[in-house]
Scaffold this active site. Sequence first.
Site, PDB file in Angstrom:
ATOM      1  N   GLU A  54      42.162  55.844  61.611  1.00 52.94           N
ATOM      2  CA  GLU A  54      41.614  56.954  60.831  1.00 52.94           C
ATOM      3  C   GLU A  54      40.363  57.571  61.453  1.00 52.94           C
ATOM      4  O   GLU A  54      40.172  58.778  61.376  1.00 52.94           O
ATOM      5  CB  GLU A  54      41.247  56.513  59.398  1.00 52.94           C
ATOM      6  CG  GLU A  54      41.961  55.295  58.852  1.00 52.94           C
ATOM      7  CD  GLU A  54      43.405  55.493  58.451  1.00 52.94           C
ATOM      8  OE1 GLU A  54      43.744  56.566  57.935  1.00 52.94           O
ATOM      9  OE2 GLU A  54      44.209  54.565  58.689  1.00 52.94           O
ATOM     10  N   ILE A  91      53.838  52.559  64.122  1.00 52.20           N
ATOM     11  CA  ILE A  91      54.173  53.958  63.849  1.00 52.20           C
ATOM     12  C   ILE A  91      53.655  54.861  64.967  1.00 52.20           C
ATOM     13  O   ILE A  91      53.497  56.056  64.796  1.00 52.20           O
ATOM     14  CB  ILE A  91      53.621  54.402  62.475  1.00 52.20           C
ATOM     15  CG1 ILE A  91      52.107  54.204  62.385  1.00 52.20           C
ATOM     16  CG2 ILE A  91      54.305  53.642  61.363  1.00 52.20           C
ATOM     17  CD1 ILE A  91      51.476  54.769  61.106  1.00 52.20           C
ATOM     18  N   GLN A 100      44.877  56.936  70.145  1.00 55.02           N
ATOM     19  CA  GLN A 100      44.688  56.969  68.693  1.00 55.02           C
ATOM     20  C   GLN A 100      43.585  57.955  68.325  1.00 55.02           C
ATOM     21  O   GLN A 100      43.713  58.734  67.386  1.00 55.02           O
ATOM     22  CB  GLN A 100      44.277  55.584  68.173  1.00 55.02           C
ATOM     23  CG  GLN A 100      45.418  54.667  67.900  1.00 55.02           C
ATOM     24  CD  GLN A 100      46.064  54.978  66.565  1.00 55.02           C
ATOM     25  OE1 GLN A 100      46.663  56.035  66.400  1.00 55.02           O
ATOM     26  NE2 GLN A 100      45.948  54.086  65.617  1.00 55.02           N
ATOM     27  N   ILE A 133      37.799  46.720  71.366  1.00 55.70           N
ATOM     28  CA  ILE A 133      38.956  47.568  71.629  1.00 55.70           C
ATOM     29  C   ILE A 133      39.983  46.738  72.399  1.00 55.70           C
ATOM     30  O   ILE A 133      39.731  46.329  73.527  1.00 55.70           O
ATOM     31  CB  ILE A 133      38.549  48.811  72.456  1.00 55.70           C
ATOM     32  CG1 ILE A 133      37.423  49.589  71.747  1.00 55.70           C
ATOM     33  CG2 ILE A 133      39.765  49.702  72.719  1.00 55.70           C
ATOM     34  CD1 ILE A 133      37.759  50.078  70.364  1.00 55.70           C
TER      35      ILE A 133
END
Lengths: 170, 745
Positions: free
Chosen positions: B712, B472, B645, B636
């Site tokens: 998040e 997404i 992000q 990562i």
Amino acid sequence: MSYDPDTQSQLCPTTLHINGVRHDLEIEPWTTLLDLLRGPLALTGTKKGCDHGQCGACTVLIDGMRYNSCLLLAVSQDGAEITTIEGLSTGDQLHPMQEAFIEHDAFQCGYCTPGQICSAVGLLNEGHAHSREDVRELMSGNICRCGAYVNIADAVEDVMGQQTHAVAAQ
Amino acid sequence: MQTNERLYVGRPTRRVEGKLKVTGAAPYSAEQGQEGLLFGVMVPATIAAGDISNIDTSAALAFPGVVDVFTHETKQNVAWWDRKWMDQTASPGHPFRPLHSERILYDGQPVAMVVAETFEAARDAASLIRVSYRESEHVTDIRTVLDESYDPPKKRSGIPAAPKPRGEPEAAYEAAPIKISADYWLETEYHNPMEMFATTVLWEDDEHLTIYDKTQGSQNSRDYVCSVFGLKTENVRVDNAFVGGAFGAGLRPRHQLFMAVMASLKLKRSVRVEMTRRDMFYLSHRPSMLQTISLACDATGKLQSVIHHAVAGTSRYEDYQEVVVNWSGLAYACENAKLTYELTQVDTATPGDMRAPGSASGNVALESAMDELAYAAGIDPLELRIINFAPYDQNDDKEFTSKALHACYRQGAAQFGWEKRNAEPGSMQEGNELIGWGMATGFWDAQLQNAAAKARLSSDGHLIVSAAASDIGTGTYTMMAQVAADEFHMAIEDVTVKLGDSTLPQTAVQGGSWTAASTGGAVQAACLAVIATLLKQAQAIKNSPLKDAKADEVTVRDGRLVLIINDQTGVAVADIMAAAGVSFVEEEGKIGPSKLQMLKYISYTHSAVFVEVRVDKDLRIPRVTRIVSAIAAGKIINPKAARSQILGGVVMGMGMALHEEGMFDHRSGRLMNHNLAEYHVPAHADVENIEVIFVEEHDDLASPLGVKGLGEIGLVGVGAAIGNAIYHATGTRVRELPITVDKLL
Ligand code: FES
Ligand code: FES
């Protein structure tokens, strides 16, 4: 103008030059340039993010200037030279702005991206942006919900720098 | 020579689908299937609660080009039981059924859909539908129904309930020398991904559909469609190869999916339904919430009591739940804690997961209160957090798999220049601007989901990896390519990634930051399975140089299966496949969480967020001039996409802090600002400097790749840090988000 009794629609002959290709079209007067591009012309690179002139996803270049294509009726552009995201690259050769967007990771989902890129190209054509602050201010009509703003500004600054170098070298 | 170094994992890597995106060639769900499509446009309700008394569709039906109009009076051939309408991420209750009855549950609820030969005809005809209503009483402001709040009787799956109280929180609070208590209020927020929700259904026959859907889980959409319409799983394929953002809004199947499939089956035609931006405000939202938080510490700053109570809005028909208060019990070490979470019902659509659901909201209260406590105690806010560092999770009595939060504090503070801060509010000024520096800690859980993936290596050296995962905007395509390329020590250009297709190996919805860990791990497992099969085939060759090798002793390099410790010993992959008489080797890999490990360990990502704001002395307009976000999230995989992000999360956190709010007219129960001009999200001009630091964090337990997830954590902490910075600049503590200029005057 022709009248179609089935759909009660008026069809207006309109000529548009899109990405260097001439299109002789019969268009209903209520069709927006955006819906014309995305629908009948299948140029879906131009995005619809609001249909109200509030997001910039539908930005295209008309005679080199940037416009929200959702706010333009296609018939009103008779004779115009229109460049969409599909017209910026030539074959495998990306436009420097497209290249810079990839290098600076100036997108995530990619949905605002064609609009951002067209807007950035138009911005540099306009010649008003001289600093990062200018870029941020003058690109504010292009919303990126993924929040790639820092990277977009980096990409635009990068290309702006390349252009200044090119000019200086001349 | 050792042959196991990684060329891609851990290195900044350009997005493999980048070219498609910058040239406009990446197709999103409203851009598929141009020929012979019908177009649907929905009509939203204009009252908050009541019934439709009459719906007049005659003018719309008579409109040229209109094929059909669907309303609650249209006979539907759909499932009866509620459970058939529940998707993977549903909350307890009665799932919303579009056009099910005359009942209106919320403003904006779809009451009709016009289907026409062109989009324009459908849009114009939709404006001709006349709806009359019988209104009933409504409530849209949760502050008027706080006395009706309740502990949700049925818990949402995957959402842990608030932990039981520990110690003596009230008594400890009373006895403590330093304490604060405050209410924090959050307005509703709306996801608003740039791509509007759209579904294109390609009708093949009554039983076979190909569906391009904007969703965070192609299999979730497929299962919903099959369950609601009684279709067979193998006959319905859902594709979401490109998703123009979602941020949680695509975790549940949205109305346009139902509407498009319904119309397609009834009309036996291919149908596209694309929402309007206005429709996008009636899907789900971050719920409005009132939180009361009380913190107490001793003279040295050691926390003595944490009491956190939250009441969140939900709809009349579902108990939407998220983890709001639990974080306050594990964020800092404290023996006495009481955490409670309740819902209260209003006449809106059911709220839903929005980036960092629950944590973002709870964090605003906790981390602002920590700042208030720091001032009450006369201790530096960063110092107060370090004093109360939690070495283990006191909620669950579990060890952390890793917690490099000290490094976040240290590196973030150094980068920001925190030591130059004068604690006195209003003490730092420049020209006509007040400068404020604030900080907060962020928390999110690192989860591993069951995931599967396939890898297929051809004798010509090309590799295809696939999973029904989604990208997404998170970088899943590139992440899968990096992991796979490294397993075979091949160029990333030789890897093709397939995702976003419900026929591919099973994957959970993309949410909760778990895709990189889960699907990444599954891709790795699939690649290792291919190598194991190649080894078996190689050992079947007479006098194989690898005859004594074990699967974990070999790898593929330069198109040869070789010993890891000596790549001179090996066999060409093409020769192995030729000898085995195959042209490719394909294997599936699966991973999932270890139940045993979960008894002892728990895994979180952490962050330290430092913010500078400047507030005009006269106009009081705040602007965020600098943010440093230091993140501890394990390994990562792609620092380039990972940084993006975090940047994206930070920007959405800025929206939460300063811009975003649903503005209701509570008298009519209607949302007034359902467009991007009046619902403000951050724009270019709002975003100045954001720096991202990934601190080193080694974690073997969180996931096989050592990854913890990033979707998040970038957002969490930003809201509080901005509020704290504004307090530091102005001396005004605003406890209602967003902090708009009127609250600072
Ligand atoms: S679609 Fe044109 S500005 Fe949003
Ligand atoms: S890249 Fe997703 S909205 Fe800009």
